[in-house]
Design an enzyme around this catalytic site. Structure first.
Site, PDB file in Angstrom:
ATOM      1  N   GLU A  63       0.804  -1.218   0.000  1.00  0.00           N
ATOM      2  CA  GLU A  63       0.000   0.000   0.000  1.00  0.00           C
ATOM      3  C   GLU A  63       0.839   1.271   0.000  1.00  0.00           C
ATOM      4  O   GLU A  63       0.504   2.249  -0.662  1.00  0.00           O
ATOM      5  CB  GLU A  63      -0.951   0.015   1.204  1.00  0.00           C
ATOM      6  CG  GLU A  63      -2.119  -0.962   1.093  1.00  0.00           C
ATOM      7  CD  GLU A  63      -1.747  -2.388   1.482  1.00  0.00           C
ATOM      8  OE1 GLU A  63      -0.574  -2.627   1.881  1.00  0.00           O
ATOM      9  OE2 GLU A  63      -2.614  -3.272   1.405  1.00  0.00           O
ATOM     10  N   PHE A  86      -9.590  -1.697   1.132  1.00  0.00           N
ATOM     11  CA  PHE A  86     -10.277  -1.423   2.399  1.00  0.00           C
ATOM     12  C   PHE A  86      -9.666  -0.191   3.075  1.00  0.00           C
ATOM     13  O   PHE A  86      -8.445  -0.040   3.101  1.00  0.00           O
ATOM     14  CB  PHE A  86     -10.179  -2.612   3.359  1.00  0.00           C
ATOM     15  CG  PHE A  86     -11.130  -3.736   3.039  1.00  0.00           C
ATOM     16  CD1 PHE A  86     -12.447  -3.700   3.483  1.00  0.00           C
ATOM     17  CD2 PHE A  86     -10.713  -4.816   2.295  1.00  0.00           C
ATOM     18  CE1 PHE A  86     -13.325  -4.726   3.189  1.00  0.00           C
ATOM     19  CE2 PHE A  86     -11.589  -5.855   1.989  1.00  0.00           C
ATOM     20  CZ  PHE A  86     -12.899  -5.813   2.442  1.00  0.00           C
ATOM     21  N   PHE A  89      -6.579  -0.209   5.193  1.00  0.00           N
ATOM     22  CA  PHE A  89      -5.279  -0.408   4.540  1.00  0.00           C
ATOM     23  C   PHE A  89      -4.576   0.935   4.306  1.00  0.00           C
ATOM     24  O   PHE A  89      -3.377   0.967   4.054  1.00  0.00           O
ATOM     25  CB  PHE A  89      -5.435  -1.147   3.203  1.00  0.00           C
ATOM     26  CG  PHE A  89      -6.072  -2.513   3.301  1.00  0.00           C
ATOM     27  CD1 PHE A  89      -6.390  -3.086   4.530  1.00  0.00           C
ATOM     28  CD2 PHE A  89      -6.356  -3.244   2.156  1.00  0.00           C
ATOM     29  CE1 PHE A  89      -6.992  -4.340   4.614  1.00  0.00           C
ATOM     30  CE2 PHE A  89      -6.946  -4.501   2.232  1.00  0.00           C
ATOM     31  CZ  PHE A  89      -7.273  -5.044   3.466  1.00  0.00           C
ATOM     32  N   HIS A 132     -11.550  -4.414   8.839  1.00  0.00           N
ATOM     33  CA  HIS A 132     -12.116  -4.120   7.518  1.00  0.00           C
ATOM     34  C   HIS A 132     -13.371  -3.254   7.586  1.00  0.00           C
ATOM     35  O   HIS A 132     -14.137  -3.207   6.646  1.00  0.00           O
ATOM     36  CB  HIS A 132     -12.432  -5.425   6.770  1.00  0.00           C
ATOM     37  CG  HIS A 132     -11.220  -6.237   6.449  1.00  0.00           C
ATOM     38  ND1 HIS A 132     -10.595  -7.045   7.380  1.00  0.00           N
ATOM     39  CD2 HIS A 132     -10.495  -6.352   5.314  1.00  0.00           C
ATOM     40  CE1 HIS A 132      -9.551  -7.629   6.820  1.00  0.00           C
ATOM     41  NE2 HIS A 132      -9.467  -7.233   5.572  1.00  0.00           N
TER      42      HIS A 132
END
Lengths: 343, 354
Positions: A63, A86, A89, A132
């Protein structure tokens, strides 16, 4: 709108339509992220077939580097949409978003623009558990030069994403995880909703209920209940959280005199805190009652669907807050129900 | 992958990482740089040196706000690499970034004005020492976060590839950055997307004041290239001409679509009392032997000697170039001192693009 094809889109189909139209319109638009070709949430599915692997770029699960690559590409002639899947992240990408994207234009004295969209799924409602389901938007609202967008429905999802891609500033674009399959009528082609402009979803004269994203739906349900009590709530969907439509809110409060901020994030420094503080600061003389906030319970998002529902603002929470507010300043009628003006 | 210690021949860039054991080992012919380029490199090395000496002095005198990280001792790397680049190639710099900007053609006047926080500075006084950028020269900015610049360079190279240009992107960083996740993600991403990035690790042997030997259990940062399937090479980062020749090969490879290279330039930090050592209140973190080694490997002396021995220039010509550098720095300080502070209006400029 003659000749415009209108379909009953899902929220996710709207995302795909916006991406497709913008990539057709401007060949400098690229999409980058993990599994964007297959499209885990389907918002990016099929785009590689039309635009090819040079513009729809699958990456490793990295990421930080992927967000930074989106920034580097945006600083050198492309418009990048970085799909970070998500919201949680984004914590892994935080140096690039907060330190680099958020500062770059200003700290370099305006030498560059930065047309990059960090797109992800936000919030709870699907039983996805603590890693999440977190609401991420207040974190980015706290950064000076990052735009934050939270569409509450398929129509807005398309119009706002098209505006975000055309915007020359970094935008954190937060799709609502649990609304992906919801449908609404969405026109094909040019539909651009300017960032920073909110919308009154329901007119009312007794209390202003301000919200965004998933919570808008709870507020609309609450307004129905309140109407049966004779309380007319005005429901605002801010759509963009930074910069946000302060004037729309202040004008509404001037009319209603009561204000409830409903936000699916945490009570401390949440979005609702910002709205409430702004109303207290700029519309104090219009207020007939103290402002109220309805926020998430201050715990991580639990997995169990019943517990998860308890954490997030419910329609009942909004109804309770509105009733208590309306009860202040105009008295209670003989039945013990809140009385509206003139009752 | 075989990587030889710095005491041996500088390794050539490998054109095919699959056969990475087959190391080409032609002896380095520094004279092949040629007089014109060698003098260009010298000009940049000496300008960086004189600029940084002055910055150090101004800082010590309390004339500059904030703090500075001086590039003294590492000039060979910026000058050697940037002379191998085109104007439209990109670099991303670090907190120790003045040398990179000068080497890529940055304007000393606007740099010095930025260090003074003046409105005529590159960032109108809103960036400072650690955030100088010159987008017109491909300098995508210095970066105050260790390893923060690597992903941005990867993105610039991705952009070049998408736009079908053959521009390359260089990211400079220190040995400390090699222990950040950003380093590993960036090398892997550049490798998997086959992007034209030069990852230039300026291994000055200390991350802040912690020795690299205490921060990683391998001898060479370049060894990490093998993990990502890219070429990794070690070069004497105190030798401007060697540095240039190696960078040239890596740049050519990147331009031709050959992918990224990790270059580990072994060097020495000589940022003594003027720079961050000032925070140590007299405590020592390096032995006298190390300090002596740093002094004796001086890149300015090295290139000076080479230029004379190759008959590329006379001592008098080099002296003239040096004097011109001093004059430029004098003028830059004058420019900065004569410039205005940013007004309150500047505070609110450069926010959203409308």
């Amino acid at each position: 709108m003659g000749g415009v094809i209108v379909s009953r889109n899902t929220y996710i189909a709207s995302i795909r339509q916006a991406l497709t139209e913008e990539m057709r319109r401007d060949e400098s638009v690229i999409l980058i992220g993990e599994d964007v070709r297959l499209g885990v949430f389907a918002g990016t599915r099929g785009l590689c077939d039309e635009f090819g692997p040079d513009r729809v770029i699958d990456t490793p699960i990295s990421e930080l580097a992927v967000a930074g690559a989106g920034i580097g590409a945006a600083a050198t002639g492309l418009r990048t949409v970085v799909d970070l899947m998500f919201g949680t992240f984004l914590y892994l990408a935080m140096d690039q978003i907060a330190n680099q994207a958020g500062n770059m234009r200003y700290m370099f004295g305006g030498q560059t623009s930065l047309p990059v969209v960090f797109m992800t799924q936000n919030g709870g409602g699907l039983g996805a558990g603590p890693h999440h389901s977190q609401p991420m938007h207040p974190l980015f609202m706290n950064m000076p030069l990052i735009k934050v967008v939270v569409p509450s429905n398929p129509f807005d999802a398309k119009g706002l994403l098209k505006a975000a891609i055309r915007d020359d500033n970094p935008v954190v674009f937060l799709n609502q995880l649990s609304l992906g399959a919801t449908r609404a009528e969405v026109p094909e082609g040019e539909l651009v909703i300017p960032l920073g402009v909110g919308e009154i979803k329901r007119q009312g004269s007794d209390v202003t209920i301000c919200s965004a994203g998933l919570a808008v739906h709870r507020c609309m349900e609450a307004a129905e209940v309140l109407a049966s009590d004779g309380i007319e709530a005005e429901v605002i969907d801010l759509r963009t959280l930074k910069p946000w439509d302060k004037q729309l809110v202040i004008d509404s409060v001037a009319k209603t005199g009561r204000f409830i901020a409903v936000d699916e994030s945490y009570p401390t420094c949440g979005a609702a805190s910002e709205w409430a503080a702004t109303v207290a600061e700029f519309a104090f003389s219009d207020l007939k009652a103290p402002v109220r906030r309805v926020s998430n319970t201050d715990v991580p998002m639990p997995f169990n669907p019943d517990l998860e529902r308890q954490v997030m603002p419910s329609a009942a929470d909004v109804v309770e807050a509105a009733r208590s507010t309306v009860g202040v300043g105009i008295g209670v009628n003989a039945d013990g129900m809140p009385a509206v003006d003139g009752d | 992958m075989s990587i030889k210690p710095i005491t041996q021949q500088t390794q050539q860039v490998q054109s095919d990482h699959v056969d990475s054991d087959q190391v080409v080992s032609d002896p380095i012919d520094k004279k092949s740089v040629g007089a014109v380029t060698a003098l260009d490199i010298y000009r940049r090395v000496v300008l960086i040196r004189r600029f940084e000496e002055r910055v150090g002095m101004l800082f010590r005198q309390g004339q500059l706000p904030g703090f500075v990280h001086l590039y003294i001792g590492q000039e060979a790397i910026a000058a050697g690499v940037c002379t191998a680049l085109r104007d439209d190639d990109y670099i991303v710099s670090t907190h120790r970034g003045h040398g990179h900007v000068i080497a890529k053609g940055g304007d000393p006047d606007r740099m010095m004005a930025e260090l003074f926080g003046k409105v005529t500075g590159y960032c109108k006084g809103k960036g400072g020492s650690m955030h100088i950028a010159d987008f017109s020269k491909g300098v995508l900015g210095a970066c105050g976060i260790v390893a923060g610049g690597l992903p941005i360079a990867v993105g610039a190279a991705l952009s070049a590839k998408t736009r079908s240009t053959d521009q390359v992107a260089v990211t400079f960083f220190g040995d400390g950055a090699a222990n950040e996740g950003s380093f590993h993600e960036s090398l892997n991403l550049a490798s998997t997307l086959n992007l034209g990035v030069l990852f230039v690790c300026e291994n000055n042997q200390y991350g802040e004041f912690t020795a690299a030997t205490d921060a990683m259990n391998i001898e060479n940062v370049a060894e990490r290239a093998a993990s990502y399937g890219i070429a990794g090479v070690i070069v004497d980062g105190s030798d401007p001409l060697e540095m240039h020749l190696l960078a040239q090969q890596a740049v050519a490879r990147a331009r031709q679509g050959g992918g990224p290279t990790l270059i580990e330039a072994k060097t020495h930090r000589r940022d003594h009392a003027e720079g961050e050592d000032a925070f140590l209140a007299g405590q020592k973190y390096r032995s006298d032997d190390e300090l002596a080694a740093a002094e004796s490997s001086d890149p300015l002396n090295r290139i000076h000697k080479d230029l004379l021995s190759f008959n590329f220039a006379s001592a008098a010509e080099l002296e003239t170039i040096d004097a011109a550098a001093v004059n430029k720095v004098d003028a830059a300080v004058q420019f900065a001192r004569n410039s205005d502070d940013p007004t309150e209006a500047v505070l609110l400029e450069d926010r959203w693009v409308a």
